[in-house]
Design a protein around this motif. Structure first.
Motif, mmCIF file in Angstrom:
data_model
loop_
_atom_site.group_PDB
_atom_site.id
_atom_site.type_symbol
_atom_site.label_atom_id
_atom_site.label_comp_id
_atom_site.label_asym_id
_atom_site.label_seq_id
_atom_site.Cartn_x
_atom_site.Cartn_y
_atom_site.Cartn_z
ATOM 1 N N HIS A 84 -5.977 -4.986 -9.423
ATOM 2 C CA HIS A 84 -6.189 -3.862 -8.509
ATOM 3 C C HIS A 84 -7.203 -4.263 -7.446
ATOM 4 O O HIS A 84 -8.245 -4.840 -7.786
ATOM 5 C CB HIS A 84 -6.759 -2.652 -9.263
ATOM 6 N N ILE B 114 -3.533 3.194 0.692
ATOM 7 C CA ILE B 114 -4.252 2.795 -0.524
ATOM 8 C C ILE B 114 -3.463 1.662 -1.184
ATOM 9 O O ILE B 114 -2.266 1.806 -1.443
ATOM 10 C CB ILE B 114 -4.416 3.986 -1.485
ATOM 11 N N ASN C 169 -0.583 6.369 2.295
ATOM 12 C CA ASN C 169 -1.932 6.686 2.767
ATOM 13 C C ASN C 169 -2.777 5.438 2.995
ATOM 14 O O ASN C 169 -3.969 5.536 3.291
ATOM 15 C CB ASN C 169 -2.649 7.600 1.763
ATOM 16 N N SER D 201 0.857 -1.191 0.000
ATOM 17 C CA SER D 201 0.000 0.000 0.000
ATOM 18 C C SER D 201 0.886 1.231 0.000
ATOM 19 O O SER D 201 2.025 1.188 0.457
ATOM 20 C CB SER D 201 -0.895 0.021 1.240
ATOM 21 N N ASP D 202 0.322 2.334 -0.487
ATOM 22 C CA ASP D 202 1.073 3.582 -0.450
ATOM 23 C C ASP D 202 1.033 4.141 0.980
ATOM 24 O O ASP D 202 0.381 3.575 1.857
ATOM 25 C CB ASP D 202 0.553 4.568 -1.502
ATOM 26 N N SER E 22 -12.150 -0.622 -3.651
ATOM 27 C CA SER E 22 -12.320 0.053 -2.372
ATOM 28 C C SER E 22 -13.044 -0.836 -1.372
ATOM 29 O O SER E 22 -12.896 -0.665 -0.166
ATOM 30 C CB SER E 22 -13.073 1.376 -2.555
#
Length: 156
Positions: free
Chosen positions: A151, A104, A102, A99-100, A154
């Motif tokens: 990917h 995400i 943040n 994840s980045d 959410s």
């Protein structure tokens, strides 16, 4: 005993369909059923107000004494720990490791060495087919495949 199998199967079939659709694996259901068997035996099959012993519970339920002890220990906790299934573990590892800043989740290449979707799946189990896990994530709405990348959505 045989007379019960058919009606119980009819009752359980739609329940099992829902569990599979929600990603609940048999080992998790088995743990739930063991706990339910134990609870029902303790609450409904007491003898003259006596304490229900592990031996009596073993006799009533067929559960091993080590399982009875473990389940009773978990039942004393506020919330019993849940064993994550392979799909949950794949998503958890992806979120934790890829994840980045943040939080995400980053898209991953489907194939290849780490960091890749293939590497995550193989780190959890060599018995799982990559395409099967990918298809299940897509069916659950947790991942999308775009070209050679996958990917997390959410919802994951």
């Amino acid at each position: 005993m045989k007379n019960l199998q058919s009606p119980i199967t009819k009752i359980l079939r739609p329940i099992i369909r829902v569990l599979i659709a929600r990603g609940i694996l048999f080992p998790e259901l088995s743990d739930w059923l063991k706990e339910l068997y134990l609870t029902v035996a303790e609450n409904n099959f007491r003898l003259d107000g006596k304490r229900v012993t592990d031996s009596r519970l073993h006799l009533l339920t067929g559960l091993q004494r080590k399982d009875i002890k473990a389940i009773r220990g978990r039942m004393n906790l506020d919330e019993a720990p849940m064993n994550a299934g392979p799909v949950s573990r794949v998503v958890g590892r992806w979120l934790a490791e890829h994840s980045d800043p943040n939080g995400i989740p980053l898209p991953l290449n489907r194939l290849g060495q780490a960091p890749s979707f293939q590497a995550i799946v193989q780190s959890i189990s060599l018995d799982m087919h990559l395409r099967t896990v990918q298809d299940e994530l897509a069916r659950l709405g947790l991942a999308d495949v775009k070209g050679d990348q996958i990917h997390l959505t959410s919802d994951a």
